[in-house]
Enzyme design. Structure first.
Site, PDB file in Angstrom:
ATOM      1  N   GLN A 186     -10.518  17.064  -5.773  1.00 36.08           N
ATOM      2  CA  GLN A 186     -10.063  18.229  -6.535  1.00 36.08           C
ATOM      3  C   GLN A 186      -8.835  18.873  -5.886  1.00 36.08           C
ATOM      4  OE1 GLN A 186     -13.029  17.800  -5.126  1.00 36.08           O
ATOM      5  NE2 GLN A 186     -13.807  19.643  -4.096  1.00 36.08           N
ATOM      6  N   ASN A 209     -11.286  11.253   3.214  1.00 34.23           N
ATOM      7  CA  ASN A 209     -12.333  10.265   2.955  1.00 34.23           C
ATOM      8  C   ASN A 209     -11.967   9.394   1.748  1.00 34.23           C
ATOM      9  OD1 ASN A 209     -12.883  11.759   0.639  1.00 34.23           O
ATOM     10  ND2 ASN A 209     -14.665  12.786   1.521  1.00 34.23           N
ATOM     11  N   SER A 232      -8.160   2.607  12.998  1.00 32.85           N
ATOM     12  CA  SER A 232      -7.167   2.585  14.068  1.00 32.85           C
ATOM     13  C   SER A 232      -7.246   1.285  14.885  1.00 32.85           C
ATOM     14  CB  SER A 232      -7.418   3.786  14.978  1.00 32.85           C
ATOM     15  OG  SER A 232      -6.248   4.126  15.652  1.00 32.85           O
ATOM     16  N   GLN A 254      -9.194   3.920  22.220  1.00 37.82           N
ATOM     17  CA  GLN A 254      -9.088   3.564  20.811  1.00 37.82           C
ATOM     18  C   GLN A 254     -10.467   3.307  20.207  1.00 37.82           C
ATOM     19  OE1 GLN A 254      -6.384   4.082  19.683  1.00 37.82           O
ATOM     20  NE2 GLN A 254      -6.686   3.415  17.590  1.00 37.82           N
ATOM     21  N   HIS A 257     -12.714   6.058  18.675  1.00 34.55           N
ATOM     22  CA  HIS A 257     -12.354   6.728  17.413  1.00 34.55           C
ATOM     23  C   HIS A 257     -13.437   6.545  16.359  1.00 34.55           C
ATOM     24  CE1 HIS A 257      -8.626   8.854  17.319  1.00 34.55           C
ATOM     25  NE2 HIS A 257      -8.041   7.938  18.068  1.00 34.55           N
ATOM     26  N   GLU A 322      -1.255  -1.390  15.072  1.00 30.90           N
ATOM     27  CA  GLU A 322      -0.815  -0.005  14.930  1.00 30.90           C
ATOM     28  C   GLU A 322      -0.205   0.490  16.252  1.00 30.90           C
ATOM     29  OE1 GLU A 322      -4.079   2.639  14.422  1.00 30.90           O
ATOM     30  OE2 GLU A 322      -2.845   4.314  13.729  1.00 30.90           O
ATOM     31  N   GLU A 410      26.043  -9.895 -20.014  1.00 27.26           N
ATOM     32  CA  GLU A 410      24.625  -9.526 -20.083  1.00 27.26           C
ATOM     33  C   GLU A 410      24.227  -9.126 -21.501  1.00 27.26           C
ATOM     34  OE1 GLU A 410      23.509  -6.749 -17.010  1.00 27.26           O
ATOM     35  OE2 GLU A 410      23.850  -8.230 -15.429  1.00 27.26           O
TER      36      GLU A 410
END
Lengths: 430, 430
Positions: A186, A209, A232, A254, A257, A322, A410
């Protein structure tokens, strides 16, 4: 941590498109906001976030922001201010000017660069609500000159009441003046289409999310969006000059995470491979987020042994990680051969958290192998270009015949006549 | 051509997502190519393009390209070469270097800019197969330094046999060495996933029909894609110094593209409004593509009368047209206020076809109001950036405490420890 030959390893990840049910929910919400505006926005906020609001209470007040400052520690404020300063300085160096090329025949050609007018930054309310990410999203837009930057974030974070004060302070320090307590699909729809309370934006950035991600996909085209971030990743390329305890700590930073994070060491040194695997076990046991890190290391972590550093670079380039750390005797010398990586950390003191929090380069980086073709968030993401064409009479008369020839080949006679009518009327020859 | 007040006009266009059936067809084709490779590619080419090929006959041969040169007229070759030269020169001015910022404490931060490695350009086989578009897609990639640029185009154009020779010559002139006779969703999937014959690419650009567009959406994430082009648009902002016959000719050059094209004049001059409307009628009758242009003018064309040039600019900025011509007494003076337009053509001699074919700026421009946030195709589209972070020991020791504070405030202890282990081991203080 498993040790294997590089050839045996495959990091296979899918782009996340959501279930049909999730897609349907998002379509319904987006359409409701588009047609009903604030009414639907308040309804979904009550239904999904369990917070009842009025149009007049959607916006975060100055008092709330001031109160947030009272709730954060002094060391946080000092650190976030210095981080913001560094991020701003690094992004200012990316700034470009409009340019114009003047030609002897009086023609001028160029590119006009302008900031987008209004940008929306989404900040998630859950466990991934990072003040540092607020800086990384807002400051590049600000440096680009975007005059209106608006932040949205869910009205309540999990069980806690209200918006996380660290988020509010980070946003205020980054210079955001307009914030709304809305979240989910929303919020994305409200930013894209606007409501009576919230003016529509030109671009939406920031992670969220699956519902937020699907809503961003849905409104893409109405507004611009940033890329949809995947889990990640870190790859470390190291030789036997590297300190195994540093490598292990960086891999774990890392891995902690989330369970989907990937941490991989690539090395020609069997000795380092074994030492790092052992160090990971040792350090892992001591981490507060050990369970998450363990799951990540087991599922997506690996120590990959290669024949040489050169072979290691080939593995890295295929992976397009990454984050890439290079801990070798002469890391800078390898730079020209590294083709694909979101951010490259060179040498033993460039631990990934240096870039995550502080040094200045953006920590929002291409994941999922997309470093092959995409870039860290940067100032260009908030600039648009217009081509500028000022053709002189002399240039038109000299080149009109060729332009007409191309148009006619063309089959676009109308194009040719737009030139011809000028030549005829003002005595030019085709 | 209808004349109305600007307030009454609304150019309402939807993003094209295809029917569920079209989406299903595309999913099936993409999945077949991904899993079966060349086998499926040849099968769909026979089924959809009615051409039976072998893997060895997919690639366009040097002999065919040479034969194409024999079939095009000398004036075409002269004009396309000069156009290619101008396009190359304009795009070369956009080129940027990698940069590195060195700090007194030994830290180096920067951005590494690199070309994508392999890019696929789609050229449609139908009525929209424009040699000029081949230049506009290929040359920016080439200027960026992309080492491998591959063109795909359907094996036959409508009733005609083989690939249009103008397309082959334009591609060869732009420097394409690798061309395949494949089209549709199967070509897009082959570029994205690769087959035994065709190596996969990092990015796919170029226009196509709805199946091509849907296939590009589907493979986005596996590879990068350019934006999905909507129908073409021109807006002309003019005052009573403008020549009505020029304005009308320019509007018609856009309207003749297709029935969905939009051509709009915005002017404070009622007299010009009427003169242009009359001129459009007069010139329209004489066009070979009059039927298309008539349909476009009736459905999406308009002369909009405004109170002042300033009010006209507001209308233009809301519209964010793909092409904007400014034919006023002092067009350059209005430039700073024009916020949203793909390409801006200033003055009476900058007729749109000048930019479509010849001047140098790209003719692939943001449509559908997306000039609010996106840009003409340019060299940046074929470059990717990597952040570069070389932190010195001095910098890490000076800032480690702040980095750890930020990490711990976000609950990421592993991040803090990656710094801490270095400080402890080498005698730094947190």
């Amino acid at each position: 941590m498993r040790i294997m030959r590089a050839e045996q390893f495959k990091l296979d990840r899918q782009v996340e498109y959501g279930t049909p049910q999730q897609n349907e929910v998002v379509q319904t919400i987006v359409e409701a906001i588009r047609t009903e505006g604030d009414t639907a926005l308040l309804r979904y906020t009550e239904q999904l976030d369990r917070v009842k609001l009025e149009p007049s209470s959607l916006r975060v007040t100055e008092q709330e922001i001031n109160a947030a400052y009272d709730r954060v520690e002094a060391d946080f404020l000092v650190a976030i201010r210095e981080a913001a300063h560094n991020v701003r300085k690094f992004h200012e160096k990316q700034m470009r000017n409009s340019w114009i090329d003047m030609q002897p025949d009086g023609t001028m050609l160029g590119q006009v660069l302008r900031p987008l007018k209004r940008v929306g930054v989404y900040v998630p309310g859950g466990k991934a609500a990072y003040p540092s990410s607020v800086l990384m999203n807002v400051i590049p837009a600000q440096v680009a000159g975007v005059p209106e930057i608006v932040m949205v974030t869910p009205p309540a974070t999990g069980g806690k009441e209200g918006i996380d004060p660290y988020i509010l302070v980070a946003a205020a320090e980054a210079g955001v003046k307009e914030m709304y307590r809305i979240g989910g699909a929303q919020a994305i729809a409200a930013l894209a289409y606007g409501t009576d309370t919230i003016a529509p934006v030109d671009k939406i950035t920031g992670p969220g999310n699956i519902y937020v991600a699907l809503a961003k996909r849905t409104v893409f085209g109405v507004v611009d969006i940033d890329s949809i971030a995947g889990p990640s990743e870190i790859a470390v390329l190291a030789d036997d000059t590297a300190d195994a305890s540093y490598v292990a700590a960086d891999l774990l930073s890392q891995a902690e995470h989330d369970e989907m994070a990937s941490a991989v060491l690539v090395t020609p040194s069997q000795q380092l491979a074994e030492a790092v695997a052992a160090e990971v076990e040792r350090q892992l046991a001591l981490l507060p987020r050990a369970e998450i890190a363990r799951s990540s290391i087991d599922s997506y972590g690996a120590v990959l042994v290669v024949d040489s550093l050169e072979a290691g670079i080939d593995v890295i380039n295929k992976m397009a990680p990454e984050h890439l750390e290079v801990l070798t005797a002469d890391p800078m010398a390898l730079l020209p051969r590294i083709e694909n990586a979101g951010a490259i950390f060179l040498g033993p003191y460039s631990s990934e958290p240096v870039g995550d929090y502080f040094a200045g380069p953006n920590h929002i980086l291409p994941t999922n192998g997309t470093a092959r073709f995409s870039s860290p968030v940067n100032v260009d993401d908030f600039l648009k270009k217009s081509s500028l064409i000022y053709y002189s009479k002399e240039a038109l008369f000299a080149n009109g015949g060729k332009i007409m020839a191309l148009a006619r080949h063309e089959g676009l006679e109308g194009h040719a006549r737009a030139i011809e009518i000028r030549l005829e009327k003002e005595g030019g020859k085709a």
